[in-house]
Each structure stands twice: as C-alpha cells, then as structure tokens.
Scaffold this active site. Structure first.
Site, PDB file in Angstrom:
ATOM      1  N   TYR A 267      -1.781  -1.226  10.981  1.00 57.97           N
ATOM      2  CA  TYR A 267      -2.044  -1.728   9.624  1.00 57.97           C
ATOM      3  C   TYR A 267      -0.859  -1.397   8.718  1.00 57.97           C
ATOM      4  O   TYR A 267      -0.297  -2.271   8.045  1.00 57.97           O
ATOM      5  CB  TYR A 267      -3.337  -1.123   9.053  1.00 57.97           C
ATOM      6  CG  TYR A 267      -3.468  -1.346   7.560  1.00 57.97           C
ATOM      7  CD1 TYR A 267      -3.754  -2.608   7.047  1.00 57.97           C
ATOM      8  CD2 TYR A 267      -3.268  -0.299   6.656  1.00 57.97           C
ATOM      9  CE1 TYR A 267      -3.837  -2.815   5.670  1.00 57.97           C
ATOM     10  CE2 TYR A 267      -3.353  -0.500   5.283  1.00 57.97           C
ATOM     11  CZ  TYR A 267      -3.640  -1.754   4.803  1.00 57.97           C
ATOM     12  OH  TYR A 267      -3.716  -1.972   3.442  1.00 57.97           O
TER      13      TYR A 267
ATOM     14  N   SER B  55       0.840  -1.197   0.000  1.00 54.87           N
ATOM     15  CA  SER B  55       0.000   0.000   0.000  1.00 54.87           C
ATOM     16  C   SER B  55       0.873   1.245   0.000  1.00 54.87           C
ATOM     17  O   SER B  55       1.986   1.237   0.549  1.00 54.87           O
ATOM     18  CB  SER B  55      -0.860  -0.024   1.268  1.00 54.87           C
ATOM     19  OG  SER B  55      -1.436   1.232   1.502  1.00 54.87           O
TER      20      SER B  55
ATOM     21  N   LYS C  64       2.108  -3.872   6.825  1.00 53.73           N
ATOM     22  CA  LYS C  64       2.501  -3.900   5.406  1.00 53.73           C
ATOM     23  C   LYS C  64       4.003  -3.694   5.268  1.00 53.73           C
ATOM     24  O   LYS C  64       4.675  -4.367   4.478  1.00 53.73           O
ATOM     25  CB  LYS C  64       1.752  -2.800   4.630  1.00 53.73           C
ATOM     26  CG  LYS C  64       0.273  -3.051   4.469  1.00 53.73           C
ATOM     27  CD  LYS C  64       0.014  -4.162   3.464  1.00 53.73           C
ATOM     28  CE  LYS C  64      -1.407  -4.644   3.496  1.00 53.73           C
ATOM     29  NZ  LYS C  64      -1.641  -5.877   2.746  1.00 53.73           N
TER      30      LYS C  64
HETATM   31  P1  NAD Z   1     -10.899  -7.241   1.194  1.00 56.49           P
HETATM   32  O1  NAD Z   1     -11.093  -7.273   2.663  1.00 56.49           O
HETATM   33  O2  NAD Z   1     -12.078  -6.937   0.343  1.00 56.49           O
HETATM   34  O3  NAD Z   1     -10.284  -8.635   0.707  1.00 56.49           O
HETATM   35  C1  NAD Z   1      -9.395  -9.380   1.499  1.00 56.49           C
HETATM   36  C2  NAD Z   1      -9.849 -10.829   1.445  1.00 56.49           C
HETATM   37  O4  NAD Z   1      -8.950 -11.611   2.237  1.00 56.49           O
HETATM   38  C3  NAD Z   1     -11.255 -11.053   2.012  1.00 56.49           C
HETATM   39  O5  NAD Z   1     -12.028 -11.803   1.086  1.00 56.49           O
HETATM   40  C4  NAD Z   1     -11.022 -11.829   3.315  1.00 56.49           C
HETATM   41  O6  NAD Z   1     -12.071 -12.714   3.601  1.00 56.49           O
HETATM   42  C5  NAD Z   1      -9.707 -12.533   3.008  1.00 56.49           C
HETATM   43  N1  NAD Z   1      -8.901 -12.867   4.201  1.00 56.49           N
HETATM   44  C6  NAD Z   1      -8.557 -12.047   5.233  1.00 56.49           C
HETATM   45  N2  NAD Z   1      -7.802 -12.716   6.120  1.00 56.49           N
HETATM   46  C7  NAD Z   1      -7.640 -13.976   5.634  1.00 56.49           C
HETATM   47  C8  NAD Z   1      -6.958 -15.129   6.094  1.00 56.49           C
HETATM   48  N3  NAD Z   1      -6.296 -15.132   7.240  1.00 56.49           N
HETATM   49  N4  NAD Z   1      -7.012 -16.246   5.342  1.00 56.49           N
HETATM   50  C9  NAD Z   1      -7.692 -16.281   4.173  1.00 56.49           C
HETATM   51  N5  NAD Z   1      -8.364 -15.214   3.689  1.00 56.49           N
HETATM   52  C10 NAD Z   1      -8.344 -14.070   4.414  1.00 56.49           C
HETATM   53  O7  NAD Z   1      -9.710  -6.208   0.902  1.00 56.49           O
HETATM   54  P2  NAD Z   1      -9.235  -5.576  -0.475  1.00 56.49           P
HETATM   55  O8  NAD Z   1      -9.647  -4.149  -0.497  1.00 56.49           O
HETATM   56  O9  NAD Z   1      -9.591  -6.437  -1.612  1.00 56.49           O
HETATM   57  O10 NAD Z   1      -7.658  -5.580  -0.235  1.00 56.49           O
HETATM   58  C11 NAD Z   1      -6.849  -6.664  -0.658  1.00 56.49           C
HETATM   59  C12 NAD Z   1      -5.426  -6.418  -0.212  1.00 56.49           C
HETATM   60  O11 NAD Z   1      -4.959  -5.172  -0.734  1.00 56.49           O
HETATM   61  C13 NAD Z   1      -5.250  -6.337   1.311  1.00 56.49           C
HETATM   62  O12 NAD Z   1      -4.051  -6.984   1.657  1.00 56.49           O
HETATM   63  C14 NAD Z   1      -5.157  -4.852   1.572  1.00 56.49           C
HETATM   64  O13 NAD Z   1      -4.401  -4.560   2.716  1.00 56.49           O
HETATM   65  C15 NAD Z   1      -4.437  -4.371   0.316  1.00 56.49           C
HETATM   66  N6  NAD Z   1      -4.724  -2.953   0.021  1.00 56.49           N
HETATM   67  C16 NAD Z   1      -6.017  -2.546  -0.104  1.00 56.49           C
HETATM   68  C17 NAD Z   1      -6.278  -1.207  -0.361  1.00 56.49           C
HETATM   69  C18 NAD Z   1      -7.706  -0.716  -0.490  1.00 56.49           C
HETATM   70  O14 NAD Z   1      -7.918   0.501  -0.429  1.00 56.49           O
HETATM   71  N7  NAD Z   1      -8.697  -1.563  -0.670  1.00 56.49           N
HETATM   72  C19 NAD Z   1      -5.213  -0.289  -0.505  1.00 56.49           C
HETATM   73  C20 NAD Z   1      -3.912  -0.759  -0.381  1.00 56.49           C
HETATM   74  C21 NAD Z   1      -3.658  -2.102  -0.121  1.00 56.49           C
HETATM   75  C1  UD1 Z   2      -6.858   4.915   3.959  1.00 57.26           C
HETATM   76  C2  UD1 Z   2      -5.869   4.512   5.014  1.00 57.26           C
HETATM   77  C3  UD1 Z   2      -4.685   3.827   4.341  1.00 57.26           C
HETATM   78  C4  UD1 Z   2      -5.174   2.630   3.532  1.00 57.26           C
HETATM   79  C5  UD1 Z   2      -6.232   3.105   2.540  1.00 57.26           C
HETATM   80  C6  UD1 Z   2      -6.849   1.960   1.816  1.00 57.26           C
HETATM   81  C7  UD1 Z   2      -6.128   6.048   6.893  1.00 57.26           C
HETATM   82  C8  UD1 Z   2      -5.501   7.148   7.668  1.00 57.26           C
HETATM   83  N1  UD1 Z   2      -5.448   5.670   5.778  1.00 57.26           N
HETATM   84  O1  UD1 Z   2      -6.224   5.785   3.055  1.00 57.26           O
HETATM   85  O2  UD1 Z   2      -3.765   3.400   5.296  1.00 57.26           O
HETATM   86  O3  UD1 Z   2      -4.094   2.037   2.835  1.00 57.26           O
HETATM   87  O4  UD1 Z   2      -7.281   3.790   3.239  1.00 57.26           O
HETATM   88  O5  UD1 Z   2      -7.610   1.157   2.653  1.00 57.26           O
HETATM   89  O6  UD1 Z   2      -7.157   5.508   7.247  1.00 57.26           O
HETATM   90  N2  UD1 Z   2     -12.419  11.120   3.854  1.00 57.26           N
HETATM   91  C9  UD1 Z   2     -13.439  11.944   4.267  1.00 57.26           C
HETATM   92  N3  UD1 Z   2     -14.564  11.374   4.799  1.00 57.26           N
HETATM   93  C10 UD1 Z   2     -14.713  10.014   4.925  1.00 57.26           C
HETATM   94  C11 UD1 Z   2     -13.665   9.172   4.499  1.00 57.26           C
HETATM   95  C12 UD1 Z   2     -12.526   9.767   3.985  1.00 57.26           C
HETATM   96  O7  UD1 Z   2     -13.345  13.164   4.167  1.00 57.26           O
HETATM   97  O8  UD1 Z   2     -15.753   9.561   5.438  1.00 57.26           O
HETATM   98  C13 UD1 Z   2     -11.214  11.720   3.234  1.00 57.26           C
HETATM   99  C14 UD1 Z   2      -9.918  11.434   3.961  1.00 57.26           C
HETATM  100  O9  UD1 Z   2      -9.663  12.410   4.935  1.00 57.26           O
HETATM  101  C15 UD1 Z   2      -8.910  11.460   2.789  1.00 57.26           C
HETATM  102  C16 UD1 Z   2      -9.727  10.968   1.594  1.00 57.26           C
HETATM  103  O10 UD1 Z   2     -11.091  11.151   1.943  1.00 57.26           O
HETATM  104  O11 UD1 Z   2      -8.505  12.786   2.531  1.00 57.26           O
HETATM  105  C17 UD1 Z   2      -9.501   9.495   1.289  1.00 57.26           C
HETATM  106  O12 UD1 Z   2      -9.714   8.733   2.468  1.00 57.26           O
HETATM  107  P1  UD1 Z   2      -9.734   7.131   2.447  1.00 57.26           P
HETATM  108  O13 UD1 Z   2     -10.632   6.661   1.368  1.00 57.26           O
HETATM  109  O14 UD1 Z   2     -10.017   6.674   3.831  1.00 57.26           O
HETATM  110  O15 UD1 Z   2      -8.265   6.736   2.006  1.00 57.26           O
HETATM  111  P2  UD1 Z   2      -6.846   7.155   2.657  1.00 57.26           P
HETATM  112  O16 UD1 Z   2      -7.016   7.966   3.870  1.00 57.26           O
HETATM  113  O17 UD1 Z   2      -6.018   7.701   1.568  1.00 57.26           O
END
Ligand code: NAD
Ligand code: UD1
Length: 338
Positions: free
Chosen positions: A148, A124, A152
């Site tokens: 979190y 991330s 990572k």
């Molecule tokens: P998500 O929660 O929708 O998907 C994660 C999946 O992993 C789920 O289906 C959950 O059931 C499964 N899971 C969790 N723990 C497990 C375990 N111990 N064994 C087997 N399955 C397990 O999340 P996502 O948004 O699809 O994110 C996927 C990955 O990308 C994560 O590692 C997350 O940290 C990373 N990531 C997500 C974002 C974002 O904004 N969505 C941003 C940066 C990184």
């Molecule tokens: C967040 C996490 C980051 C994670 C990413 C994806 C925090 C501090 N950071 O990123 O670690 O990798 O999600 O899961 O939580 N916002 C609002 N109102 C809301 C929600 C968000 O104003 O209800 C604003 C936030 O202040 C930010 C922007 O929207 O400026 C994006 O927020 P968000 O979607 O939560 O993503 P990040 O904060 O970038």
C-alpha cells in the site's frame, strides 16, 4: 469551478464534496462503489441541499473518464480513488498496484486527452516510512514498508516524473496524517466493511456494542505511555485542506507537496480516554503484541500548508471524538444498503 472527484463516495471524498459545495465549487463524483455505498450520495444531498452528478465507473476505464471530463467541462481533478488496507495489500499486492498505480496512470492519460491539467492527489504520511524524528516536514526522506505504502510512493514518483515532462501542469501531493471524525450533522462518517483496521473506527464500534474489546497493539514503545502516537486530524479539516490547495495552487503550474496534519501527537490510550469522555461509554481494552510494521510516533509539521495555502486544522480532539460518536450512535451499522 468544476472538479472531478474520483473516490468521492468514500470517507474523505464525501466530506470533501460537502466542503466544496459550501465553498462554491461543483463536484462531479466518479466512483465504482467498491468500498462505498449509494446512500452516501443521498446523505451529501441531504446535508447540503444540492443535487450532485455521480458517474459510476472505474478509474481504469479511460474512455469513460475522458468522456466524463469532457462532457462535464471539468477544470481540475481530486483523486481519492484507491485501495487503502495495509494488511490486504500484503496479501494482494498486484490488486493494489493495478488499482492505485495503474489507475492513476490511466486517469492522467484521460486528463491529457481532455486537456485538464490540474490534479490533487491523496497521498499519505506512510511515505515517510519510520521517520528519524518528529515532527515531519515535507523534505524528510521517503520509503515504504508494504505494498500500500509503496503504491503511494510509486504514484508520487510517477507524478513527479510526469510533471518534469509537463511543467505546465499543477500537481499537488497531499500527505494525510490520520484522518478521523465525521461530519457534525451525524449523517456521514467512516463506514469500514468488516473488521476495522484503524484505531478510531474500532474504538467507536466497541463503544456502540458491535465489538467487545479493543486490542491495543503494544505498550512498550518509547512514548510517554508506551502506546503509539499519531497525528489525528478531523476529516472536515482535511477536506478543507483540499479546497485550500485547489484555490491556492490548483491553477499554479508546479509540483506542490503538503503535509495535512495538526502538528499534535496523541497516544492510543489518550484517544480511548477522549472517546470515553465524548461518548459516555466505556471502551474495554487489552494490551496485545505490537502490530507488524507499526512505528512508535508520527506527527506532522504542517507549517508549509499554513504558509502557502493559508490552511490549518481548527478542530480539537473533542470535536473528532464527539462527531465520530454522533455518526456511530446514529448509524450503528453504518450506511444502509439502498
Ligand atoms: P475510501 O475507501 O473510503 O474511499 C475510496 C473510494 O474510492 C471508495 O468510495 C471506493 O469505492 C473508490 N474506489 C476504489 N477503487 C476505485 C476505482 N478503481 N475506480 C473508482 N473508484 C474506486 O477511502 P478514504 O479513507 O476516503 O481514502 C481516500 C484516499 O485517501 C485513498 O487514496 C487513501 O489511500 C488515501 N488516504 C487515506 C487515509 C485514511 O486514513 N483514510 C490516510 C492517508 C491516505
Ligand atoms: C495505518 C497504516 C497507514 C495508513 C493509515 C491510514 C499500518 C501499519 N499503517 O496507519 O499505512 O496510511 O493507517 O489508513 O497499518 N491501534 C491499536 N489497535 C487497533 C488499531 C490501531 O492499538 O485496533 C494503534 C496502532 O498500533 C497505532 C494507532 O493505533 O499506534 C493508529 O493506528 P491506525 O489507525 O491503524 O493508523 P496508522 O497505523 O497510523
């Protein structure tokens, strides 16, 4: 090529499975359904016309992982499985370290036992902490401000050390910026349980009438309109980034690190306006205090992924908001329980 997709029933994993099938790659999903639903599998099958192998299991179960890797003759692993809620990680740090860090170590040990040496890991942009400037390149210093983010970073460091000792592996760390949007079919999308932590799912739930009003976390940042600026990337573009990684470096020994972002920043208020235009709905909002740990702005320099993987994000802000709205309006309560 056969690829084990841990967390493949989740938001990013499910979209990646669809793009893999389109690219002739066979996914085998491994997920414990902790944060996803069985209905996702049916939706993937409906959209692609393919049947999928799904193993319900936990990545901390080494025996089941090893068996799955061997019986399916897996060539590579994409590792999405993990917990991802920043606030929850502050409350339950051990669960995050166990699931995200220990889970990855168990996965790598199972891969070693099964002789699978190609791994793509979901990292991330949070590993850049509060960056000194934007856009962010892969050589920026890394840091973490919450469990979190630290999980990572720890996984990145563990995998880097592991790669030093095992240079014949291919390990790719993909640092995602802010994934949003949904599959254009409207069949798959983001389905957070409870109150959404992230901006776009919150905005779309306000637009569909599930919530009254968006809280904008601060309008006094040093940004053009005072609200936070992020690099929102369409989840299908992000999914394609994984395929580009598998195809270009998945068989190349080395530790590879790429930003997956668009290179453009958008503010909270710009996202609200874009969503209103796409949905034709009003999104009422109120400005509240800043959220602890938030940074002013964060966007990627994605040129390394372009040069080395031939990948770049193609979809616009309008695609992101239109596709999100199609998913949200067709599935106001998210995926059904089946
Ligand atoms: P998500 O929660 O929708 O998907 C994660 C999946 O992993 C789920 O289906 C959950 O059931 C499964 N899971 C969790 N723990 C497990 C375990 N111990 N064994 C087997 N399955 C397990 O999340 P996502 O948004 O699809 O994110 C996927 C990955 O990308 C994560 O590692 C997350 O940290 C990373 N990531 C997500 C974002 C974002 O904004 N969505 C941003 C940066 C990184
Ligand atoms: C967040 C996490 C980051 C994670 C990413 C994806 C925090 C501090 N950071 O990123 O670690 O990798 O999600 O899961 O939580 N916002 C609002 N109102 C809301 C929600 C968000 O104003 O209800 C604003 C936030 O202040 C930010 C922007 O929207 O400026 C994006 O927020 P968000 O979607 O939560 O993503 P990040 O904060 O970038």
């Amino acid at each position: 090529m056969k690829v084990l997709v841990t967390g493949g029933m989740g938001y990013i994993g499910s979209h990646t499975c669809i793009q893999m099938l389109g690219a002739g790659i066979t996914p085998v999903i491994f997920d414990n359904l902790y944060n996803s639903k069985q209905a996702v599998l049916q939706r993937i099958e409906k959209v692609t016309g393919h049947r999928l192998d799904f193993v319900k299991g936990d990545i901390r179960d080494k025996a089941l992982l090893t068996k799955t890797l061997k019986t399916h003759a897996i060539d590579a692993v994409i590792h999405f499985a993990g917990l991802k809620a920043v606030g929850e990680s502050v409350e339950k740090p051990l669960e995050y370290y166990d699931n995200n860090v220990n889970g990855t170590l168990v996965l790598v040990a199972a891969m070693q036992e099964a002789g699978v040496k190609s791994l793509v890991f979901s990292s991330s942009a949070t590993v850049y902490g509060d960056p000194a400037s934007v856009p962010i390149t892969e050589d920026f210093p890394t840091s973490a401000t919450n469990p979190y983010g630290r999980s990572k970073l720890m996984v990145e460091e563990c995998l880097t050390d592991f790669h030093h000792a095992n240079p014949d592996w291919s390990i790719t760390l993909l640092r995602y910026f802010n994934p949003v949007g949904s599959h254009p079919s409207g069949e798959l999308g983001e389905d957070p349980q409870g109150i959404p932590n992230n901006l776009m799912p919150f905005v779309s739930q306000v637009a569909v009438g599930r919530r009254d009003c968006l809280s904008v976390f601060g309008n006094d940042y040093p940004t053009p309109d005072g609200t936070g600026v992020r690099d929102y990337i369409h989840v299908v573009d992000l999914a394609d980034g994984h395929i580009a990684a598998l195809e270009n470096v998945g068989a190349k020994m080395g530790l590879h690190i790429y930003n997956l972002g668009t290179g453009n920043g958008s503010s909270v208020l710009e996202m609200v306006k874009a969503f209103e235009a796409a949905s034709g709905k009003q999104v009422p909002y109120q400005v509240v205090a800043r959220r602890a740990g938030d940074i002013a702005e964060c966007w990627a320099d994605p040129s390394k992924a372009m040069q080395e993987l031939g990948w770049k994000a193609l979809r616009s802000l309008d695609d992101m908001t239109t596709d999100t709205w199609r998913w949200q309006s067709n599935n106001p309560q998210g995926y059904p329980d089946i």
